[in-house]
Design a protein around this motif. Structure first.
Motif, mmCIF file in Angstrom:
data_model
loop_
_atom_site.group_PDB
_atom_site.id
_atom_site.type_symbol
_atom_site.label_atom_id
_atom_site.label_comp_id
_atom_site.label_asym_id
_atom_site.label_seq_id
_atom_site.Cartn_x
_atom_site.Cartn_y
_atom_site.Cartn_z
ATOM 1 N N MET A 1 0.847 -1.174 0.000
ATOM 2 C CA MET A 1 0.000 0.000 0.000
ATOM 3 C C MET A 1 0.898 1.244 0.000
ATOM 4 O O MET A 1 1.712 1.430 0.904
ATOM 5 N N GLU A 2 0.766 2.054 -1.024
ATOM 6 C CA GLU A 2 1.634 3.215 -1.201
ATOM 7 C C GLU A 2 1.551 4.212 -0.054
ATOM 8 O O GLU A 2 2.576 4.748 0.368
ATOM 9 N N GLU A 3 0.349 4.473 0.437
ATOM 10 C CA GLU A 3 0.201 5.452 1.522
ATOM 11 C C GLU A 3 1.022 5.039 2.740
ATOM 12 O O GLU A 3 1.725 5.866 3.330
ATOM 13 N N ALA A 4 0.930 3.796 3.129
ATOM 14 C CA ALA A 4 1.663 3.309 4.299
ATOM 15 C C ALA A 4 3.174 3.361 4.057
ATOM 16 O O ALA A 4 3.932 3.722 4.961
ATOM 17 N N ALA A 5 3.587 3.011 2.853
ATOM 18 C CA ALA A 5 5.014 3.060 2.536
ATOM 19 C C ALA A 5 5.554 4.479 2.655
ATOM 20 O O ALA A 5 6.642 4.700 3.204
ATOM 21 N N LEU A 6 4.791 5.432 2.167
ATOM 22 C CA LEU A 6 5.233 6.824 2.229
ATOM 23 C C LEU A 6 5.194 7.395 3.642
ATOM 24 O O LEU A 6 6.004 8.254 3.986
ATOM 25 N N LEU A 7 4.264 6.918 4.447
ATOM 26 C CA LEU A 7 4.062 7.476 5.789
ATOM 27 C C LEU A 7 4.705 6.666 6.907
ATOM 28 O O LEU A 7 4.597 7.038 8.072
ATOM 29 N N HIS A 8 5.394 5.584 6.593
ATOM 30 C CA HIS A 8 5.833 4.665 7.646
ATOM 31 C C HIS A 8 6.661 5.312 8.744
ATOM 32 O O HIS A 8 6.616 4.872 9.883
ATOM 33 N N ASP A 9 7.394 6.361 8.477
ATOM 34 C CA ASP A 9 8.204 7.019 9.501
ATOM 35 C C ASP A 9 7.655 8.383 9.918
ATOM 36 O O ASP A 9 8.380 9.189 10.493
ATOM 37 N N ILE A 10 6.383 8.634 9.690
ATOM 38 C CA ILE A 10 5.791 9.928 10.042
ATOM 39 C C ILE A 10 5.927 10.227 11.538
ATOM 40 O O ILE A 10 6.047 11.382 11.941
ATOM 41 N N GLY A 11 5.956 9.205 12.366
ATOM 42 C CA GLY A 11 6.110 9.389 13.806
ATOM 43 C C GLY A 11 7.446 9.986 14.196
ATOM 44 O O GLY A 11 7.601 10.565 15.268
ATOM 45 N N ARG A 12 8.423 9.880 13.309
ATOM 46 C CA ARG A 12 9.735 10.483 13.584
ATOM 47 C C ARG A 12 9.667 12.010 13.600
ATOM 48 O O ARG A 12 10.602 12.662 14.033
ATOM 49 N N SER A 13 8.560 12.562 13.176
ATOM 50 C CA SER A 13 8.396 14.015 13.288
ATOM 51 C C SER A 13 8.207 14.428 14.745
ATOM 52 O O SER A 13 8.369 15.594 15.084
ATOM 53 N N LYS A 14 7.900 13.441 15.600
ATOM 54 C CA LYS A 14 7.691 13.695 17.028
ATOM 55 C C LYS A 14 8.796 13.097 17.896
ATOM 56 O O LYS A 14 9.104 13.621 18.948
ATOM 57 N N THR A 15 9.376 11.969 17.473
ATOM 58 C CA THR A 15 10.408 11.289 18.261
ATOM 59 C C THR A 15 11.238 10.387 17.354
ATOM 60 O O THR A 15 10.757 9.945 16.310
ATOM 61 N N ASN A 16 12.458 10.114 17.777
ATOM 62 C CA ASN A 16 13.306 9.152 17.067
ATOM 63 C C ASN A 16 13.389 7.828 17.811
ATOM 64 O O ASN A 16 14.171 6.964 17.449
ATOM 65 N N GLU A 17 12.604 7.683 18.846
ATOM 66 C CA GLU A 17 12.592 6.449 19.622
ATOM 67 C C GLU A 17 11.788 5.367 18.888
ATOM 68 O O GLU A 17 11.075 5.645 17.929
#
Length: 55
Positions: A1-17
């Motif tokens: 799924m392209e959306e998930a592939a593109l967004l998989h690291d979106i949480g890194r905008s808040k933390t690198n943990e």
């Protein structure tokens, strides 16, 4: 799924943990993405993480 592939690291905008995947899944839901996309984002971590780091 392209959306998930593109967004998989979106949480890194808040933390690198390691919990960036959970944060990313929550961000996806908050921004109108499907539960399927959120689930993929949440589960993409794990490979190559040492047992010590995962605790």
């Amino acid at each position: 799924m392209e959306e998930a592939a593109l967004l998989h690291d979106i949480g890194r905008s808040k933390t690198n943990e390691i919990n960036h995947a959970i944060i990313g899944a929550n961000l996806a839901i908050e921004n109108g993405f499907s539960n399927e996309v959120a689930s993929i984002i949440e589960k993409h971590v794990g490979s190559g993480i040492s047992k010590k780091r995962s605790c």
